[in-house]
Scaffold this motif. Structure first.
Motif, PDB file in Angstrom:
ATOM      1  N   VAL A  19       0.844  -1.194   0.000  1.00 40.17           N
ATOM      2  CA  VAL A  19       0.000   0.000   0.000  1.00 40.17           C
ATOM      3  C   VAL A  19       0.884   1.251   0.000  1.00 40.17           C
ATOM      4  CG1 VAL A  19      -1.630   1.353   1.391  1.00 40.17           C
ATOM      5  CG2 VAL A  19      -2.016  -1.104   1.025  1.00 40.17           C
ATOM      6  N   ASN A  20       1.944   1.237   0.818  1.00 43.94           N
ATOM      7  CA  ASN A  20       2.879   2.370   0.845  1.00 43.94           C
ATOM      8  C   ASN A  20       3.574   2.547  -0.500  1.00 43.94           C
ATOM      9  OD1 ASN A  20       2.264   2.960   3.512  1.00 43.94           O
ATOM     10  ND2 ASN A  20       3.983   1.778   4.326  1.00 43.94           N
ATOM     11  N   PHE A  21       3.944   1.422  -1.130  1.00 45.71           N
ATOM     12  CA  PHE A  21       4.558   1.455  -2.463  1.00 45.71           C
ATOM     13  C   PHE A  21       3.605   2.088  -3.470  1.00 45.71           C
ATOM     14  CE2 PHE A  21       4.554  -0.813  -6.570  1.00 45.71           C
ATOM     15  CZ  PHE A  21       5.780  -0.409  -7.085  1.00 45.71           C
ATOM     16  N   LEU A  22       2.346   1.658  -3.446  1.00 44.69           N
ATOM     17  CA  LEU A  22       1.361   2.233  -4.366  1.00 44.69           C
ATOM     18  C   LEU A  22       1.195   3.723  -4.109  1.00 44.69           C
ATOM     19  CD1 LEU A  22      -1.370  -0.569  -4.397  1.00 44.69           C
ATOM     20  CD2 LEU A  22       0.246  -0.014  -6.237  1.00 44.69           C
ATOM     21  N   ALA A  24       3.340   5.788  -2.813  1.00 47.40           N
ATOM     22  CA  ALA A  24       4.546   6.490  -3.264  1.00 47.40           C
ATOM     23  C   ALA A  24       4.541   6.673  -4.781  1.00 47.40           C
ATOM     24  CB  ALA A  24       5.799   5.731  -2.828  1.00 47.40           C
ATOM     25  N   ASN A  25       3.817   5.805  -5.473  1.00 50.87           N
ATOM     26  CA  ASN A  25       3.696   5.892  -6.926  1.00 50.87           C
ATOM     27  C   ASN A  25       2.374   6.541  -7.344  1.00 50.87           C
ATOM     28  OD1 ASN A  25       6.087   4.474  -8.329  1.00 50.87           O
ATOM     29  ND2 ASN A  25       5.616   3.187  -6.558  1.00 50.87           N
ATOM     30  N   GLN A  26       1.777   7.248  -6.395  1.00 53.03           N
ATOM     31  CA  GLN A  26       0.545   8.015  -6.613  1.00 53.03           C
ATOM     32  C   GLN A  26      -0.607   7.155  -7.138  1.00 53.03           C
ATOM     33  OE1 GLN A  26       2.052  11.155  -9.110  1.00 53.03           O
ATOM     34  NE2 GLN A  26       2.949  12.230  -7.370  1.00 53.03           N
ATOM     35  N   VAL A  27      -0.696   5.939  -6.597  1.00 51.73           N
ATOM     36  CA  VAL A  27      -1.813   5.039  -6.927  1.00 51.73           C
ATOM     37  C   VAL A  27      -2.670   4.929  -5.674  1.00 51.73           C
ATOM     38  CG1 VAL A  27      -2.477   2.721  -7.658  1.00 51.73           C
ATOM     39  CG2 VAL A  27      -0.403   3.766  -8.592  1.00 51.73           C
ATOM     40  N   THR A  28      -3.866   5.459  -5.728  1.00 54.27           N
ATOM     41  CA  THR A  28      -4.778   5.400  -4.585  1.00 54.27           C
ATOM     42  C   THR A  28      -5.439   4.030  -4.526  1.00 54.27           C
ATOM     43  OG1 THR A  28      -6.686   6.158  -5.848  1.00 54.27           O
ATOM     44  CG2 THR A  28      -5.282   7.871  -4.843  1.00 54.27           C
ATOM     45  N   ALA A  29      -6.145   3.771  -3.439  1.00 54.95           N
ATOM     46  CA  ALA A  29      -6.868   2.500  -3.294  1.00 54.95           C
ATOM     47  C   ALA A  29      -7.889   2.342  -4.413  1.00 54.95           C
ATOM     48  CB  ALA A  29      -7.534   2.418  -1.931  1.00 54.95           C
ATOM     49  N   ASP A  30      -8.597   3.413  -4.724  1.00 51.84           N
ATOM     50  CA  ASP A  30      -9.577   3.362  -5.820  1.00 51.84           C
ATOM     51  C   ASP A  30      -8.890   3.101  -7.158  1.00 51.84           C
ATOM     52  OD1 ASP A  30     -11.672   3.815  -4.077  1.00 51.84           O
ATOM     53  OD2 ASP A  30     -11.743   5.991  -4.453  1.00 51.84           O
ATOM     54  N   ASP A  31      -7.750   3.768  -7.377  1.00 47.84           N
ATOM     55  CA  ASP A  31      -6.984   3.554  -8.618  1.00 47.84           C
ATOM     56  C   ASP A  31      -6.559   2.086  -8.728  1.00 47.84           C
ATOM     57  OD1 ASP A  31      -7.148   6.261  -9.225  1.00 47.84           O
ATOM     58  OD2 ASP A  31      -5.140   6.718  -8.439  1.00 47.84           O
ATOM     59  N   LYS A  42      -0.836  -3.758 -16.315  1.00 45.63           N
ATOM     60  CA  LYS A  42      -0.309  -2.707 -15.441  1.00 45.63           C
ATOM     61  C   LYS A  42      -0.257  -3.187 -13.994  1.00 45.63           C
ATOM     62  CE  LYS A  42      -0.633   2.145 -14.233  1.00 45.63           C
ATOM     63  NZ  LYS A  42      -1.274   3.431 -14.490  1.00 45.63           N
ATOM     64  N   ALA A  43      -1.284  -3.901 -13.558  1.00 48.49           N
ATOM     65  CA  ALA A  43      -1.293  -4.454 -12.193  1.00 48.49           C
ATOM     66  C   ALA A  43      -0.122  -5.417 -12.020  1.00 48.49           C
ATOM     67  CB  ALA A  43      -2.619  -5.158 -11.912  1.00 48.49           C
ATOM     68  N   ASP A  44       0.089  -6.281 -13.005  1.00 48.08           N
ATOM     69  CA  ASP A  44       1.213  -7.236 -12.947  1.00 48.08           C
ATOM     70  C   ASP A  44       2.548  -6.503 -12.885  1.00 48.08           C
ATOM     71  OD1 ASP A  44      -0.443  -9.445 -12.933  1.00 48.08           O
ATOM     72  OD2 ASP A  44      -0.242  -9.834 -15.092  1.00 48.08           O
ATOM     73  N   ARG A  45       2.695  -5.465 -13.703  1.00 50.93           N
ATOM     74  CA  ARG A  45       3.958  -4.705 -13.706  1.00 50.93           C
ATOM     75  C   ARG A  45       4.217  -4.067 -12.349  1.00 50.93           C
ATOM     76  NH1 ARG A  45       2.113  -3.121 -18.653  1.00 50.93           N
ATOM     77  NH2 ARG A  45       1.556  -1.025 -17.926  1.00 50.93           N
ATOM     78  N   LEU A  46       3.189  -3.503 -11.742  1.00 50.09           N
ATOM     79  CA  LEU A  46       3.359  -2.894 -10.419  1.00 50.09           C
ATOM     80  C   LEU A  46       3.757  -3.940  -9.378  1.00 50.09           C
ATOM     81  CD1 LEU A  46       0.391  -0.365 -10.442  1.00 50.09           C
ATOM     82  CD2 LEU A  46       2.825   0.216 -10.314  1.00 50.09           C
ATOM     83  N   ILE A  47       3.143  -5.098  -9.426  1.00 52.11           N
ATOM     84  CA  ILE A  47       3.490  -6.178  -8.486  1.00 52.11           C
ATOM     85  C   ILE A  47       4.915  -6.661  -8.737  1.00 52.11           C
ATOM     86  CG2 ILE A  47       2.976  -8.561  -7.807  1.00 52.11           C
ATOM     87  CD1 ILE A  47      -0.017  -7.856  -8.287  1.00 52.11           C
ATOM     88  N   GLU A  48       5.308  -6.751 -10.002  1.00 53.00           N
ATOM     89  CA  GLU A  48       6.668  -7.188 -10.334  1.00 53.00           C
ATOM     90  C   GLU A  48       7.709  -6.181  -9.851  1.00 53.00           C
ATOM     91  OE1 GLU A  48       6.465  -7.924 -14.550  1.00 53.00           O
ATOM     92  OE2 GLU A  48       5.338  -9.791 -14.260  1.00 53.00           O
ATOM     93  N   ILE A  49       7.440  -4.894 -10.036  1.00 52.84           N
ATOM     94  CA  ILE A  49       8.371  -3.857  -9.559  1.00 52.84           C
ATOM     95  C   ILE A  49       8.484  -3.930  -8.043  1.00 52.84           C
ATOM     96  CG2 ILE A  49       8.700  -1.362  -9.302  1.00 52.84           C
ATOM     97  CD1 ILE A  49       7.314  -1.104 -12.109  1.00 52.84           C
ATOM     98  N   PHE A  50       7.352  -4.060  -7.364  1.00 50.62           N
ATOM     99  CA  PHE A  50       7.351  -4.177  -5.905  1.00 50.62           C
ATOM    100  C   PHE A  50       8.113  -5.433  -5.476  1.00 50.62           C
ATOM    101  CE2 PHE A  50       5.307  -5.765  -1.973  1.00 50.62           C
ATOM    102  CZ  PHE A  50       5.670  -4.731  -1.125  1.00 50.62           C
ATOM    103  N   SER A  51       7.891  -6.544  -6.147  1.00 48.46           N
ATOM    104  CA  SER A  51       8.578  -7.800  -5.824  1.00 48.46           C
ATOM    105  C   SER A  51      10.086  -7.634  -5.919  1.00 48.46           C
ATOM    106  CB  SER A  51       8.118  -8.913  -6.773  1.00 48.46           C
ATOM    107  OG  SER A  51       6.743  -9.181  -6.616  1.00 48.46           O
ATOM    108  N   ASP A  52      10.562  -7.039  -7.002  1.00 49.61           N
ATOM    109  CA  ASP A  52      12.003  -6.820  -7.150  1.00 49.61           C
ATOM    110  C   ASP A  52      12.546  -5.925  -6.042  1.00 49.61           C
ATOM    111  OD1 ASP A  52      12.528  -8.470  -9.298  1.00 49.61           O
ATOM    112  OD2 ASP A  52      12.442  -6.876 -10.802  1.00 49.61           O
ATOM    113  N   MET A  53      11.779  -4.911  -5.673  1.00 44.68           N
ATOM    114  CA  MET A  53      12.215  -4.024  -4.586  1.00 44.68           C
ATOM    115  C   MET A  53      12.334  -4.788  -3.267  1.00 44.68           C
ATOM    116  SD  MET A  53      10.080  -0.523  -5.399  1.00 44.68           S
ATOM    117  CE  MET A  53      10.341   0.072  -3.749  1.00 44.68           C
ATOM    118  N   VAL A  54      11.361  -5.642  -2.992  1.00 43.47           N
ATOM    119  CA  VAL A  54      11.387  -6.430  -1.755  1.00 43.47           C
ATOM    120  C   VAL A  54      12.598  -7.357  -1.746  1.00 43.47           C
ATOM    121  CG1 VAL A  54      10.214  -8.275  -0.473  1.00 43.47           C
ATOM    122  CG2 VAL A  54       8.904  -6.306  -1.312  1.00 43.47           C
TER     123      VAL A  54
END
Length: 160
Positions: A19-22, A24-31, A42-54
């Motif tokens: 949620v903090n990652f989203l 920080a990338n200006q993605v709200t809960a509704d977004d 796009k959802a997959d890409r965001l999860i993949e970027i977050f996964s690599d960061m973790v």
């Protein structure tokens, strides 16, 4: 992707961080709900970027790993340029299981009964890939992080 996508249960454990990652990338809960429903790529890409960061963060902090099987255990220490490994292997038939919590006395007694021997071995390896990638591959193969490196240090002391 650099590593792998976090599994659903791993993502659930890291929900607050995601949620903090989203945010920080200006993605709200509704977004996020809209993206999941309308743009899976796009959802997959965001999860993949977050996964690599973790994984990058976790792997950065790893100094020791342990990998245990019933008749072999390996402890690794990761330096800047290379990894060191200390291992202990049971040679011969034995009911000793190195994955179980047994006292040294219990193991010694079981080894005496069967005639099996313990073999201490060591190795060093310069990284073929990046340090983080070497650690990642070992963890994907079943190695676990050791915070204090106690097993590595214990086996190291036996070499002397």
């Amino acid at each position: 992707m650099k590593y792998r996508r976090l599994r659903n249960e791993e993502l659930q454990e890291l929900e607050k961080e995601f949620v903090n990652f989203l945010a920080a990338n200006q993605v709200t809960a509704d977004d996020w709900e809209k993206i999941k429903g309308e743009d899976n790529d796009k959802a997959d890409r965001l999860i993949e970027i977050f996964s690599d960061m973790v994984f990058d963060k976790v792997l950065e902090d790893v100094e020791y790993l342990e990998h245990k099987t019933p008749h072999d255990l390996k402890a690794f220490r990761f330096g800047e340029e290379q990894a060191e490994m200390n291992g202990l292997k049971i040679e011969g038939e034995s009911s000793v299981d190195l994955t179980q919590q047994q006292s040294p006395e219990q193991m010694q007694e079981q080894l005496k009964l069967t005639g099996a021997k313990l073999k201490l071995y060591t190795a060093e390896k310069k990284y073929a890939e990046s340090r983080k990638m070497e650690i990642f591959h070992l963890m994907e193969g079943g190695a676990l992080i050791s915070r204090d490196g106690a097993l590595f240090k214990s086996l190291e002391s036996l070499k002397a």
